[in-house]
Write a protein that holds these residues in place. Structure first.
Motif, PDB file in Angstrom:
ATOM      1  N   ASN A 122      -3.924  -0.971   2.085  1.00 22.95           N
ATOM      2  CA  ASN A 122      -3.053  -1.528   3.119  1.00 22.95           C
ATOM      3  C   ASN A 122      -2.653  -2.965   2.816  1.00 22.95           C
ATOM      4  O   ASN A 122      -1.558  -3.407   3.186  1.00 22.95           O
ATOM      5  N   LEU A 123      -3.536  -3.705   2.145  1.00 19.11           N
ATOM      6  CA  LEU A 123      -3.170  -5.058   1.732  1.00 19.11           C
ATOM      7  C   LEU A 123      -2.004  -5.023   0.744  1.00 19.11           C
ATOM      8  O   LEU A 123      -1.062  -5.815   0.841  1.00 19.11           O
ATOM      9  N   HIS A 170       1.352  -4.186   2.501  1.00 19.76           N
ATOM     10  CA  HIS A 170       1.946  -5.164   3.411  1.00 19.76           C
ATOM     11  C   HIS A 170       2.010  -6.574   2.841  1.00 19.76           C
ATOM     12  O   HIS A 170       2.468  -7.485   3.542  1.00 19.76           O
ATOM     13  N   SER A 171       1.579  -6.778   1.606  1.00 23.31           N
ATOM     14  CA  SER A 171       1.580  -8.114   1.016  1.00 23.31           C
ATOM     15  C   SER A 171       2.259  -8.091  -0.344  1.00 23.31           C
ATOM     16  O   SER A 171       2.080  -7.149  -1.121  1.00 23.31           O
ATOM     17  N   VAL A 198      -1.798  -9.735  -3.730  1.00 23.59           N
ATOM     18  CA  VAL A 198      -3.165  -9.619  -3.229  1.00 23.59           C
ATOM     19  C   VAL A 198      -4.066 -10.340  -4.216  1.00 23.59           C
ATOM     20  O   VAL A 198      -4.247  -9.890  -5.343  1.00 23.59           O
ATOM     21  N   VAL A 241      -8.056  -1.868   1.263  1.00 25.46           N
ATOM     22  CA  VAL A 241      -7.410  -2.609   0.176  1.00 25.46           C
ATOM     23  C   VAL A 241      -5.990  -2.111  -0.043  1.00 25.46           C
ATOM     24  O   VAL A 241      -5.061  -2.910  -0.264  1.00 25.46           O
ATOM     25  N   THR A 282      -3.363  -5.428  -9.599  1.00 24.55           N
ATOM     26  CA  THR A 282      -2.964  -6.610  -8.832  1.00 24.55           C
ATOM     27  C   THR A 282      -1.869  -7.379  -9.560  1.00 24.55           C
ATOM     28  O   THR A 282      -0.927  -7.880  -8.931  1.00 24.55           O
TER      29      THR A 282
END
Length: 287
Positions: A186-187, A190-191, A194, A184, A228
């Motif tokens: 890493n999401l 790189h995003s 999420v 999670v 988030t």
């Protein structure tokens, strides 16, 4: 100083430069906003006046006036500060800067987050170097003088600073909790946003929902849903400062329900509207 001017955010430094340096100050009882995060640059903060805690890969440290903290790129960290007046200089630089010849010792020393202190003339000279670097940066951040001053500051810091707490043998990115959450995390790395439920996040990490919630809060000091939203808002702040997309386009790209909802959440987080944030960030870049 307004909330939007907190530079401890997951921003990339502006394109074309190897580093940025800024001075930050808050009056007593002024609003301050920070949360557990990471960014893509190395960061040195040289405090002038400070009272609070630094949460980083090695644990938690109590901050005092004139302390220094170093946080490497992609290491999660946070600051919890008192309402007293506070000020510091923040230097963010590309990780590749430490790969140049003559900085091998410094690169080996600065591999993980560190809380540092200097004393006497060593501290005095470090503060003088920060002042010189700030002046040179404002004249020309790309000059050989600016880059040499940054190199000398890093060398001086590593040569004379003393860790407040000896580094643990295992930084946070290797801890068991962090490893379990890595899919999670890493999401988020790189995003820009999420969008997944707590159940989906737990499933991605192959652990139960309740266990995921406990681990996530232990690392990030807030729950998954709060993080988030904050991550999207900080991504929006970065986009506002670096891209020409409209506020409406950014709100939909980051999957906010509508522009009005995005503007309300942004103002609640940063104490300023997206439009004014963009204007003032552009003024800072142009100054």
């Amino acid at each position: 100083m307004n909330k939007f001017e907190v530079y401890c955010e997951p921003f990339c430094i502006r394109e074309g430069v190897q580093f940025e340096i800024h001075q930050v100050s808050y009056d007593e009882n002024a609003d301050y906003s920070c949360f557990m995060h990471f960014h893509e640059v190395h960061e040195i903060i040289v405090f002038d006046h400070i009272e609070g805690s630094y949460f980083y890969g090695q644990g938690t440290s109590a901050l005092e006036d004139d302390d220094v903290v170093f946080t490497p790129s992609l290491e999660t960290h946070d600051f919890e500060l008192s309402d007293k007046a506070k000020s510091w200089s923040i230097i963010q630089f590309l990780p590749e800067f430490l790969t140049q010849p003559g900085l091998e010792k410094e690169a080996a020393f600065l591999r993980q987050g560190m809380h540092l202190r200097l004393k006497g003339e060593h501290l005095t000279f470090l503060k003088q170097q920060v002042s010189w670097l700030q002046y040179s940066y404002l004249q020309n951040p790309l000059s050989n003088q600016s880059l040499t001053l940054l190199k000398l500051l890093i060398i001086w810091l590593v040569e004379h600073a003393i860790p407040v707490t000896p580094p643990h043998t295992q930084p946070i990115h290797l801890s068991k909790s962090y490893v379990k959450l890595e899919a999670v995390i890493n999401l988020f790395r790189h995003s820009a946003h999420v969008d997944m439920s707590l159940v989906e996040a737990a499933e991605l990490c192959h652990i139960s929902t309740s266990y995921f919630s406990r681990l996530f809060k232990s690392v990030f000091r807030c729950n998954f849903s709060e993080y988030t939203i904050r991550h999207k808002l900080y991504s929006a702040a970065r986009m506002l400062s670096q891209e020409k997309a409209s506020i409406t386009e950014i709100s939909y790209e980051l999957n906010f329900s509508n522009p009005s909802h995005f503007i309300a959440l942004f103002k609640k987080q940063f104490g300023i509207t997206p439009k004014k944030y963009r204007t003032q960030m552009q003024q800072r870049i142009d100054s």
